[in-house]
Scaffold this motif. Structure first.
Motif, PDB file in Angstrom:
ATOM      1  N   VAL A 133      28.071   0.837  33.625  1.00 24.66           N
ATOM      2  CA  VAL A 133      28.597   0.226  32.398  1.00 24.66           C
ATOM      3  C   VAL A 133      27.513  -0.557  31.671  1.00 24.66           C
ATOM      4  CG1 VAL A 133      31.019   0.142  33.152  1.00 24.66           C
ATOM      5  CG2 VAL A 133      29.568  -1.838  33.522  1.00 24.66           C
ATOM      6  N   LEU A 134      26.611  -1.193  32.420  1.00 27.80           N
ATOM      7  CA  LEU A 134      25.518  -1.933  31.784  1.00 27.80           C
ATOM      8  C   LEU A 134      24.605  -0.984  31.017  1.00 27.80           C
ATOM      9  CD1 LEU A 134      24.241  -4.805  31.534  1.00 27.80           C
ATOM     10  CD2 LEU A 134      22.695  -4.082  33.354  1.00 27.80           C
ATOM     11  N   VAL A 135      24.244   0.127  31.620  1.00 31.50           N
ATOM     12  CA  VAL A 135      23.367   1.093  30.963  1.00 31.50           C
ATOM     13  C   VAL A 135      24.070   1.705  29.749  1.00 31.50           C
ATOM     14  CG1 VAL A 135      22.220   3.327  31.233  1.00 31.50           C
ATOM     15  CG2 VAL A 135      21.985   1.581  33.002  1.00 31.50           C
ATOM     16  N   LEU A 136      25.337   2.050  29.901  1.00 31.25           N
ATOM     17  CA  LEU A 136      26.073   2.644  28.776  1.00 31.25           C
ATOM     18  C   LEU A 136      26.193   1.676  27.603  1.00 31.25           C
ATOM     19  CD1 LEU A 136      28.887   4.527  30.708  1.00 31.25           C
ATOM     20  CD2 LEU A 136      27.006   5.565  29.423  1.00 31.25           C
ATOM     21  N   ARG A 137      26.377   0.407  27.888  1.00 30.08           N
ATOM     22  CA  ARG A 137      26.544  -0.577  26.815  1.00 30.08           C
ATOM     23  C   ARG A 137      25.206  -1.017  26.222  1.00 30.08           C
ATOM     24  NH1 ARG A 137      27.855  -1.754  22.524  1.00 30.08           N
ATOM     25  NH2 ARG A 137      27.861  -3.908  21.887  1.00 30.08           N
ATOM     26  N   GLU A 138      24.287  -1.426  27.070  1.00 30.32           N
ATOM     27  CA  GLU A 138      23.054  -2.045  26.582  1.00 30.32           C
ATOM     28  C   GLU A 138      21.970  -1.048  26.207  1.00 30.32           C
ATOM     29  OE1 GLU A 138      23.230  -5.050  25.803  1.00 30.32           O
ATOM     30  OE2 GLU A 138      24.984  -5.631  26.970  1.00 30.32           O
ATOM     31  N   MET A 139      21.966   0.104  26.830  1.00 28.65           N
ATOM     32  CA  MET A 139      20.903   1.066  26.543  1.00 28.65           C
ATOM     33  C   MET A 139      21.380   2.243  25.701  1.00 28.65           C
ATOM     34  SD  MET A 139      18.965   0.813  30.115  1.00 28.65           S
ATOM     35  CE  MET A 139      18.595  -0.803  30.761  1.00 28.65           C
ATOM     36  N   SER A 140      22.634   2.634  25.900  1.00 26.33           N
ATOM     37  CA  SER A 140      23.174   3.736  25.090  1.00 26.33           C
ATOM     38  C   SER A 140      24.002   3.230  23.924  1.00 26.33           C
ATOM     39  CB  SER A 140      24.029   4.665  25.965  1.00 26.33           C
ATOM     40  OG  SER A 140      23.230   5.272  26.951  1.00 26.33           O
ATOM     41  N   ASP A 141      24.271   1.933  23.891  1.00 24.21           N
ATOM     42  CA  ASP A 141      24.977   1.279  22.789  1.00 24.21           C
ATOM     43  C   ASP A 141      26.363   1.872  22.543  1.00 24.21           C
ATOM     44  OD1 ASP A 141      25.004  -0.812  20.963  1.00 24.21           O
ATOM     45  OD2 ASP A 141      24.439   0.507  19.302  1.00 24.21           O
ATOM     46  N   LEU A 142      27.074   2.227  23.619  1.00 20.07           N
ATOM     47  CA  LEU A 142      28.432   2.725  23.487  1.00 20.07           C
ATOM     48  C   LEU A 142      29.385   1.541  23.345  1.00 20.07           C
ATOM     49  CD1 LEU A 142      27.204   5.434  24.385  1.00 20.07           C
ATOM     50  CD2 LEU A 142      29.201   5.757  25.818  1.00 20.07           C
ATOM     51  N   SER A 143      30.476   1.768  22.657  1.00 21.90           N
ATOM     52  CA  SER A 143      31.509   0.740  22.534  1.00 21.90           C
ATOM     53  C   SER A 143      32.260   0.633  23.855  1.00 21.90           C
ATOM     54  CB  SER A 143      32.491   1.108  21.419  1.00 21.90           C
ATOM     55  OG  SER A 143      33.271   2.231  21.799  1.00 21.90           O
ATOM     56  N   TYR A 144      33.014  -0.437  24.020  1.00 20.83           N
ATOM     57  CA  TYR A 144      33.803  -0.599  25.235  1.00 20.83           C
ATOM     58  C   TYR A 144      34.779   0.565  25.393  1.00 20.83           C
ATOM     59  CZ  TYR A 144      32.168  -5.472  25.569  1.00 20.83           C
ATOM     60  OH  TYR A 144      31.410  -6.600  25.690  1.00 20.83           O
ATOM     61  N   GLN A 145      35.391   0.979  24.293  1.00 22.11           N
ATOM     62  CA  GLN A 145      36.337   2.091  24.334  1.00 22.11           C
ATOM     63  C   GLN A 145      35.644   3.378  24.782  1.00 22.11           C
ATOM     64  OE1 GLN A 145      39.706   2.081  23.957  1.00 22.11           O
ATOM     65  NE2 GLN A 145      39.561   4.193  24.645  1.00 22.11           N
ATOM     66  N   GLN A 146      34.451   3.642  24.259  1.00 23.18           N
ATOM     67  CA  GLN A 146      33.715   4.840  24.656  1.00 23.18           C
ATOM     68  C   GLN A 146      33.321   4.778  26.131  1.00 23.18           C
ATOM     69  OE1 GLN A 146      30.707   4.465  21.595  1.00 23.18           O
ATOM     70  NE2 GLN A 146      31.485   6.290  20.542  1.00 23.18           N
ATOM     71  N   ILE A 147      32.921   3.603  26.600  1.00 25.35           N
ATOM     72  CA  ILE A 147      32.575   3.442  28.011  1.00 25.35           C
ATOM     73  C   ILE A 147      33.810   3.685  28.870  1.00 25.35           C
ATOM     74  CG2 ILE A 147      31.755   1.827  29.790  1.00 25.35           C
ATOM     75  CD1 ILE A 147      30.105   0.478  27.518  1.00 25.35           C
ATOM     76  N   ALA A 148      34.948   3.195  28.434  1.00 16.84           N
ATOM     77  CA  ALA A 148      36.199   3.427  29.172  1.00 16.84           C
ATOM     78  C   ALA A 148      36.496   4.923  29.269  1.00 16.84           C
ATOM     79  CB  ALA A 148      37.358   2.689  28.495  1.00 16.84           C
ATOM     80  N   GLU A 149      36.238   5.658  28.197  1.00 18.55           N
ATOM     81  CA  GLU A 149      36.446   7.105  28.218  1.00 18.55           C
ATOM     82  C   GLU A 149      35.478   7.778  29.185  1.00 18.55           C
ATOM     83  OE1 GLU A 149      36.122   8.591  24.210  1.00 18.55           O
ATOM     84  OE2 GLU A 149      37.594   7.150  23.469  1.00 18.55           O
ATOM     85  N   VAL A 150      34.216   7.379  29.146  1.00 15.19           N
ATOM     86  CA  VAL A 150      33.205   7.993  30.014  1.00 15.19           C
ATOM     87  C   VAL A 150      33.510   7.714  31.479  1.00 15.19           C
ATOM     88  CG1 VAL A 150      30.770   7.909  30.698  1.00 15.19           C
ATOM     89  CG2 VAL A 150      31.377   7.976  28.278  1.00 15.19           C
ATOM     90  N   THR A 151      33.825   6.472  31.808  1.00 11.94           N
ATOM     91  CA  THR A 151      34.015   6.073  33.200  1.00 11.94           C
ATOM     92  C   THR A 151      35.438   6.278  33.697  1.00 11.94           C
ATOM     93  OG1 THR A 151      34.414   3.775  32.536  1.00 11.94           O
ATOM     94  CG2 THR A 151      32.144   4.383  33.115  1.00 11.94           C
ATOM     95  N   GLU A 152      36.338   6.600  32.786  1.00  9.80           N
ATOM     96  CA  GLU A 152      37.747   6.847  33.126  1.00  9.80           C
ATOM     97  C   GLU A 152      38.404   5.635  33.786  1.00  9.80           C
ATOM     98  OE1 GLU A 152      37.364  10.405  35.496  1.00  9.80           O
ATOM     99  OE2 GLU A 152      37.436  11.680  33.715  1.00  9.80           O
TER     100      GLU A 152
END
Length: 182
Positions: A133-152
């Motif tokens: 989640v840290l990499v997805l948010r801070e390095m890939s700049d995904l929104s919380y909603q997008q991270i929730a979709e990726v990580t299920e």
């Protein structure tokens, strides 16, 4: 002709996400060569199932595929009970200034390498759910909603994991600084 159109559409839609996919793969696998293999597998699967892509932002869709590839890779690796040797490319990656500036002097370069290595080590030491989640948010700049979709996982879990990851990084960094001051 139809295959050419699909390939072109895939290239235009998904290929721009290559850097984000590699960044996530690099932090999940902790190895540049394994990350290359993982990204290649994820893109092959994405191309194979591109007809199932419903549109919108392709990053969460692709990163979810990459994440699934990672967990399959991890299960296979654990079944083999082997740990990889450190990759010599890791050291050369951090000698490049991310802003394109030449180091002022050798001491400044060594300090930057040490700090980059320290941050990378701290991120890589995080447990997998926090690290991803840290990499997805801070390095890939995904929104919380997008991270929730990726990580299920629910968005609240994403927020909790991200806060915990940041706290763990902060504590580890402060401990490292305190040890160096001694």
């Amino acid at each position: 002709m139809r295959g050419t159109d699909a390939a072109k559409r895939f290239q235009d839609t998904v290929l721009p996400c290559l850097d984000d996919a590699y960044t996530l793969a690099r932090y999940l696998t902790r190895s540049p060569s394994d990350a290359d293999d993982l990204v290649q597998e994820a893109f092959a699967r994405a191309l194979r199932y591109f007809d199932g892509f419903s549109g919108g932002d392709p990053r969460p869709w692709l990163l979810a595929i990459l994440r699934n590839c990672f967990y399959a890779w991890l299960r296979a690796r654990r079944a083999q009970q082997g740990e990889p040797m450190p990759d010599p490319e890791e050291v050369s990656e951090i000698t490049t200034d991310p802003w394109g500036h030449a180091p002022e002097d050798p001491e400044a370069m060594l300090i930057r390498i040490d700090e980059a290595t320290g941050v990378r080590t701290l991120v890589e030491a995080l447990p997998e759910p926090f690290r991803e989640v840290l990499v997805l948010r801070e390095m890939s700049d995904l929104s919380y909603q997008q991270i929730a979709e990726v990580t299920e996982v629910p968005i609240g879990t994403v927020m909790s994991r991200l806060a915990r990851a940041r706290l763990l990084i902060k504590r580890a960094w402060l401990e490292r600084q305190a040890e160096e001051a001694r």
